[in-house]
Design a protein around this motif. Structure first.
Motif, PDB file in Angstrom:
ATOM      1  N   CYS A   1       6.173   2.017   8.492  1.00 17.21           N
ATOM      2  CA  CYS A   1       7.554   1.764   8.075  1.00 17.21           C
ATOM      3  C   CYS A   1       7.706   1.817   6.559  1.00 17.21           C
ATOM      4  O   CYS A   1       8.720   2.294   6.044  1.00 17.21           O
ATOM      5  CB  CYS A   1       8.025   0.414   8.610  1.00 17.21           C
ATOM      6  SG  CYS A   1       8.316   0.389  10.394  1.00 17.21           S
ATOM      7  N   VAL A   2       6.694   1.323   5.827  1.00 19.59           N
ATOM      8  CA  VAL A   2       6.724   1.414   4.366  1.00 19.59           C
ATOM      9  C   VAL A   2       6.769   2.877   3.932  1.00 19.59           C
ATOM     10  O   VAL A   2       7.547   3.263   3.052  1.00 19.59           O
ATOM     11  CB  VAL A   2       5.497   0.710   3.757  1.00 19.59           C
ATOM     12  CG1 VAL A   2       5.358   1.040   2.274  1.00 19.59           C
ATOM     13  CG2 VAL A   2       5.605  -0.792   3.954  1.00 19.59           C
ATOM     14  N   PHE A   3       5.954   3.706   4.580  1.00 22.56           N
ATOM     15  CA  PHE A   3       5.920   5.130   4.249  1.00 22.56           C
ATOM     16  C   PHE A   3       7.263   5.791   4.555  1.00 22.56           C
ATOM     17  O   PHE A   3       7.812   6.541   3.739  1.00 22.56           O
ATOM     18  CB  PHE A   3       4.799   5.812   5.023  1.00 22.56           C
ATOM     19  CG  PHE A   3       4.712   7.298   4.794  1.00 22.56           C
ATOM     20  CD1 PHE A   3       4.198   7.805   3.622  1.00 22.56           C
ATOM     21  CD2 PHE A   3       5.164   8.188   5.766  1.00 22.56           C
ATOM     22  CE1 PHE A   3       4.134   9.175   3.408  1.00 22.56           C
ATOM     23  CE2 PHE A   3       5.085   9.550   5.561  1.00 22.56           C
ATOM     24  CZ  PHE A   3       4.572  10.051   4.375  1.00 22.56           C
ATOM     25  N   VAL A   4       7.829   5.483   5.716  1.00 17.40           N
ATOM     26  CA  VAL A   4       9.122   6.080   6.117  1.00 17.40           C
ATOM     27  C   VAL A   4      10.221   5.657   5.153  1.00 17.40           C
ATOM     28  O   VAL A   4      11.042   6.464   4.728  1.00 17.40           O
ATOM     29  CB  VAL A   4       9.471   5.678   7.555  1.00 17.40           C
ATOM     30  CG1 VAL A   4      10.912   6.081   7.894  1.00 17.40           C
ATOM     31  CG2 VAL A   4       8.509   6.330   8.544  1.00 17.40           C
ATOM     32  N   PHE A   5      10.248   4.382   4.806  1.00 14.09           N
ATOM     33  CA  PHE A   5      11.275   3.889   3.887  1.00 14.09           C
ATOM     34  C   PHE A   5      11.179   4.575   2.539  1.00 14.09           C
ATOM     35  O   PHE A   5      12.186   4.951   1.930  1.00 14.09           O
ATOM     36  CB  PHE A   5      11.138   2.375   3.714  1.00 14.09           C
ATOM     37  CG  PHE A   5      12.225   1.758   2.888  1.00 14.09           C
ATOM     38  CD1 PHE A   5      13.365   1.252   3.493  1.00 14.09           C
ATOM     39  CD2 PHE A   5      12.103   1.675   1.515  1.00 14.09           C
ATOM     40  CE1 PHE A   5      14.375   0.685   2.724  1.00 14.09           C
ATOM     41  CE2 PHE A   5      13.100   1.115   0.742  1.00 14.09           C
ATOM     42  CZ  PHE A   5      14.241   0.615   1.353  1.00 14.09           C
ATOM     43  N   THR A   6       9.943   4.759   2.043  1.00 14.13           N
ATOM     44  CA  THR A   6       9.737   5.341   0.728  1.00 14.13           C
ATOM     45  C   THR A   6      10.182   6.797   0.669  1.00 14.13           C
ATOM     46  O   THR A   6      10.881   7.214  -0.269  1.00 14.13           O
ATOM     47  CB  THR A   6       8.255   5.237   0.318  1.00 14.13           C
ATOM     48  OG1 THR A   6       7.859   3.863   0.356  1.00 14.13           O
ATOM     49  CG2 THR A   6       8.051   5.788  -1.071  1.00 14.13           C
ATOM     50  N   ILE A   7       9.822   7.610   1.678  1.00 15.31           N
ATOM     51  CA  ILE A   7      10.146   9.030   1.637  1.00 15.31           C
ATOM     52  C   ILE A   7      11.578   9.322   2.002  1.00 15.31           C
ATOM     53  O   ILE A   7      12.070  10.431   1.773  1.00 15.31           O
ATOM     54  CB  ILE A   7       9.212   9.844   2.555  1.00 15.31           C
ATOM     55  CG1 ILE A   7       9.440   9.470   4.036  1.00 15.31           C
ATOM     56  CG2 ILE A   7       7.764   9.649   2.171  1.00 15.31           C
ATOM     57  CD1 ILE A   7       8.678  10.349   5.006  1.00 15.31           C
TER      58      ILE A   7
ATOM     59  N   ALA B   1       9.446  -6.350  12.378  1.00 17.29           N
ATOM     60  CA  ALA B   1       8.843  -6.389  13.710  1.00 17.29           C
ATOM     61  C   ALA B   1       7.320  -6.360  13.614  1.00 17.29           C
ATOM     62  O   ALA B   1       6.616  -7.079  14.334  1.00 17.29           O
ATOM     63  CB  ALA B   1       9.341  -5.209  14.541  1.00 17.29           C
ATOM     64  N   GLY B   2       6.797  -5.535  12.692  1.00 19.06           N
ATOM     65  CA  GLY B   2       5.352  -5.466  12.507  1.00 19.06           C
ATOM     66  C   GLY B   2       4.762  -6.781  12.042  1.00 19.06           C
ATOM     67  O   GLY B   2       3.720  -7.221  12.535  1.00 19.06           O
ATOM     68  N   LEU B   3       5.420  -7.447  11.095  1.00 25.06           N
ATOM     69  CA  LEU B   3       4.941  -8.743  10.623  1.00 25.06           C
ATOM     70  C   LEU B   3       5.042  -9.800  11.720  1.00 25.06           C
ATOM     71  O   LEU B   3       4.196 -10.699  11.814  1.00 25.06           O
ATOM     72  CB  LEU B   3       5.748  -9.184   9.403  1.00 25.06           C
ATOM     73  CG  LEU B   3       5.452  -8.396   8.115  1.00 25.06           C
ATOM     74  CD1 LEU B   3       6.434  -8.790   7.016  1.00 25.06           C
ATOM     75  CD2 LEU B   3       4.029  -8.621   7.656  1.00 25.06           C
TER      76      LEU B   3
ATOM     77  N   LYS C   1      -2.579  -8.400  15.079  1.00 23.01           N
ATOM     78  CA  LYS C   1      -2.513  -8.134  13.646  1.00 23.01           C
ATOM     79  C   LYS C   1      -2.789  -6.667  13.336  1.00 23.01           C
ATOM     80  O   LYS C   1      -2.186  -6.090  12.431  1.00 23.01           O
ATOM     81  CB  LYS C   1      -3.504  -9.031  12.904  1.00 23.01           C
ATOM     82  CG  LYS C   1      -3.132 -10.509  12.961  1.00 23.01           C
ATOM     83  CD  LYS C   1      -4.180 -11.356  12.255  1.00 23.01           C
ATOM     84  CE  LYS C   1      -3.836 -12.842  12.336  1.00 23.01           C
ATOM     85  NZ  LYS C   1      -4.853 -13.701  11.697  1.00 23.01           N
ATOM     86  N   GLY C   2      -3.709  -6.060  14.074  1.00 29.02           N
ATOM     87  CA  GLY C   2      -4.011  -4.650  13.856  1.00 29.02           C
ATOM     88  C   GLY C   2      -2.825  -3.763  14.162  1.00 29.02           C
ATOM     89  O   GLY C   2      -2.464  -2.883  13.374  1.00 29.02           O
ATOM     90  N   PHE C   3      -2.167  -3.994  15.316  1.00 27.17           N
ATOM     91  CA  PHE C   3      -0.997  -3.190  15.674  1.00 27.17           C
ATOM     92  C   PHE C   3       0.157  -3.441  14.706  1.00 27.17           C
ATOM     93  O   PHE C   3       0.829  -2.510  14.263  1.00 27.17           O
ATOM     94  CB  PHE C   3      -0.559  -3.521  17.103  1.00 27.17           C
ATOM     95  CG  PHE C   3       0.678  -2.794  17.542  1.00 27.17           C
ATOM     96  CD1 PHE C   3       0.634  -1.453  17.900  1.00 27.17           C
ATOM     97  CD2 PHE C   3       1.904  -3.452  17.583  1.00 27.17           C
ATOM     98  CE1 PHE C   3       1.780  -0.780  18.286  1.00 27.17           C
ATOM     99  CE2 PHE C   3       3.062  -2.780  17.967  1.00 27.17           C
ATOM    100  CZ  PHE C   3       2.988  -1.438  18.323  1.00 27.17           C
ATOM    101  N   GLY C   4       0.377  -4.708  14.354  1.00 23.56           N
ATOM    102  CA  GLY C   4       1.451  -5.039  13.426  1.00 23.56           C
ATOM    103  C   GLY C   4       1.226  -4.439  12.056  1.00 23.56           C
ATOM    104  O   GLY C   4       2.166  -3.950  11.411  1.00 23.56           O
ATOM    105  N   SER C   5      -0.020  -4.443  11.579  1.00 25.53           N
ATOM    106  CA  SER C   5      -0.336  -3.859  10.277  1.00 25.53           C
ATOM    107  C   SER C   5      -0.030  -2.365  10.260  1.00 25.53           C
ATOM    108  O   SER C   5       0.545  -1.844   9.295  1.00 25.53           O
ATOM    109  CB  SER C   5      -1.812  -4.088   9.943  1.00 25.53           C
ATOM    110  OG  SER C   5      -2.109  -5.459   9.894  1.00 25.53           O
ATOM    111  N   LEU C   6      -0.415  -1.662  11.317  1.00 31.58           N
ATOM    112  CA  LEU C   6      -0.145  -0.232  11.410  1.00 31.58           C
ATOM    113  C   LEU C   6       1.358   0.039  11.389  1.00 31.58           C
ATOM    114  O   LEU C   6       1.836   0.956  10.708  1.00 31.58           O
ATOM    115  CB  LEU C   6      -0.768   0.341  12.685  1.00 31.58           C
ATOM    116  CG  LEU C   6      -0.543   1.840  12.936  1.00 31.58           C
ATOM    117  CD1 LEU C   6      -1.156   2.666  11.814  1.00 31.58           C
ATOM    118  CD2 LEU C   6      -1.131   2.244  14.294  1.00 31.58           C
ATOM    119  N   LEU C   7       2.121  -0.777  12.125  1.00 31.48           N
ATOM    120  CA  LEU C   7       3.572  -0.605  12.167  1.00 31.48           C
ATOM    121  C   LEU C   7       4.192  -0.810  10.791  1.00 31.48           C
ATOM    122  O   LEU C   7       5.075  -0.045  10.363  1.00 31.48           O
ATOM    123  CB  LEU C   7       4.173  -1.587  13.170  1.00 31.48           C
ATOM    124  CG  LEU C   7       5.694  -1.536  13.375  1.00 31.48           C
ATOM    125  CD1 LEU C   7       6.133  -0.142  13.805  1.00 31.48           C
ATOM    126  CD2 LEU C   7       6.124  -2.575  14.404  1.00 31.48           C
TER     127      LEU C   7
END
Length: 359
Positions: A348-354, A176-178, A338-344
């Protein structure tokens, strides 16, 4: 049985960072050559450099194998230390003499499987490159971001690999972010004029969808080879053999398509032959390291986590493209979308990793 978990995490983090860094060098190195006329989308010269880099990973195999052997011996020692020697000492004395422990064993390379990986890589690369040239960056990024979803779905159905609910949410959130990142390009007034007819747009979209699906199949099949075969083959050796086969395919294309049209496809300007040669060499080195990082990450964190890193790479490309190319190309400029999508994507990368591994 965990071997020096903090060391393994640092090793995985090293490959994650290098995966992103070398991926950026690949992207912007290729873009520089396109801008300077040193390559074109259908010349297959940048692809050849990528595959040569993968082939060069074979030179890393001896040191990687030594590391694997040391790791295996340390695991064996840790297992031995956990045995209650007071209870089993007499029973095991004779057995230890008769049955020495086996050393590290590398799995054999099945060349039919490697050839399948190579064909998947070649077809996927061709489809997404041609699709990109038709539909443009906005729609291309929307479609290609679905690779994370394809990887998760294929892993779920074909490898019975479970993901936590939070990880599923992170996967969809990344896509969704991309998608949000791409909205500004996709909705620009010039898009329809540049992309041609609706039929051509449909053809380009189908090519991009097909190439994205083939790349997902490549990720999952690589994951399968490295996780299901016992003992598993060395990831670096798999990488180098894939590079050899894809290099052969690329040379065939260049010999029969590019060379007869070389003057039409390659028109170098505003640079020197030495600079072009240096950039191709840099692309070969970056591609080799990137491929090594990719196969190591597939072995350690799975294909979905690797796909997530690809999404993060796309966000970084957006930011650097704004800094370097916005002044000369408005399509590269950073926007609110792009700014909002990048933040999202980053969240999500952080959530997936932890939330745990995807293996």
């Amino acid at each position: 049985m965990v071997l020096n978990s903090s060391g393994e995490r640092l090793y995985t983090l090293f490959h994650q960072c290098m995966f992103l860094l070398t991926g950026l060098v690949q992207t912007f190195g290729s873009q520089w050559m396109f801008y300077k006329g040193a390559a074109s989308g259908d010349s297959y010269l940048t692809q050849l450099a990528t595959y040569l880099g993968m082939t060069c990973v074979i030179f890393l195999v001896p040191s990687i194998k030594r590391r694997q052997t040391t790791k295996y011996e340390l695991v064996q020692q840790q297992d031995q230390d956990q045995i209650d020697l007071q209870t089993l000492e007499q029973e095991n004395d004779d057995e230890d003499d008769e049955k020495p422990k086996k050393g590290y064993e590398e799995g054999v390379i099945h060349h039919p499987s490697i050839m399948k990986l190579s064909l998947l890589d070649t077809v996927a690369n061709f489809c997404v490159t041609l699709g990109f040239s038709i539909v443009g960056s906005g729609l291309y990024q929307i479609v290609y971001s679905s690779i994370v979803i394809w990887c998760a779905i294929l892993s779920y159905f074909l490898m019975n690999r479970k993901l936590a609910t939070v990880q599923w949410l992170a996967i969809f959130g990344t896509s969704a972010g991309l998608t949000v990142c791409s909205l500004s390009n996709f909705s620009s007034e010039s898009t329809n004029a540049e992309h041609g007819t609706t039929a051509l747009m449909m053809f380009g979209t189908l090519l991009t969808v097909g190439g994205t699906f083939f790349y997902a199949c490549l990720y999952v099949y690589s994951d399968y080879l490295l996780s299901k075969q016992q003992p598993p083959p060395l990831p670096a050796r798999v990488c180098s053999y894939v590079g050899m086969y894809t290099t052969a395919i690329s040379l065939f294309w260049i010999a029969f398509y590019t060379m007869p049209r070389f003057d039409m496809l390659i028109r170098v300007h505003d640079t020197t032959p030495n600079e072009v040669a240096f950039m191709y060499l840099l692309l070969v080195v970056a591609s080799g390291l990137h491929a090594w990082n990719y196969y190591e990450l597939i072995d350690r964190s799975g294909n979905v986590a690797t796909g997530i890193l690809q999404g993060l790479r796309a966000v970084i490309v957006y930011g650097l493209s704004h800094l370097w190319y916005c002044a000369s190309d408005s399509a590269q400029c950073f926007t609110v979308y792009k700014g909002f999508g990048s933040l999202l994507v980053i969240v999500c990368v952080f959530v997936f990793t932890i939330s745990g591994p995807s293996k």
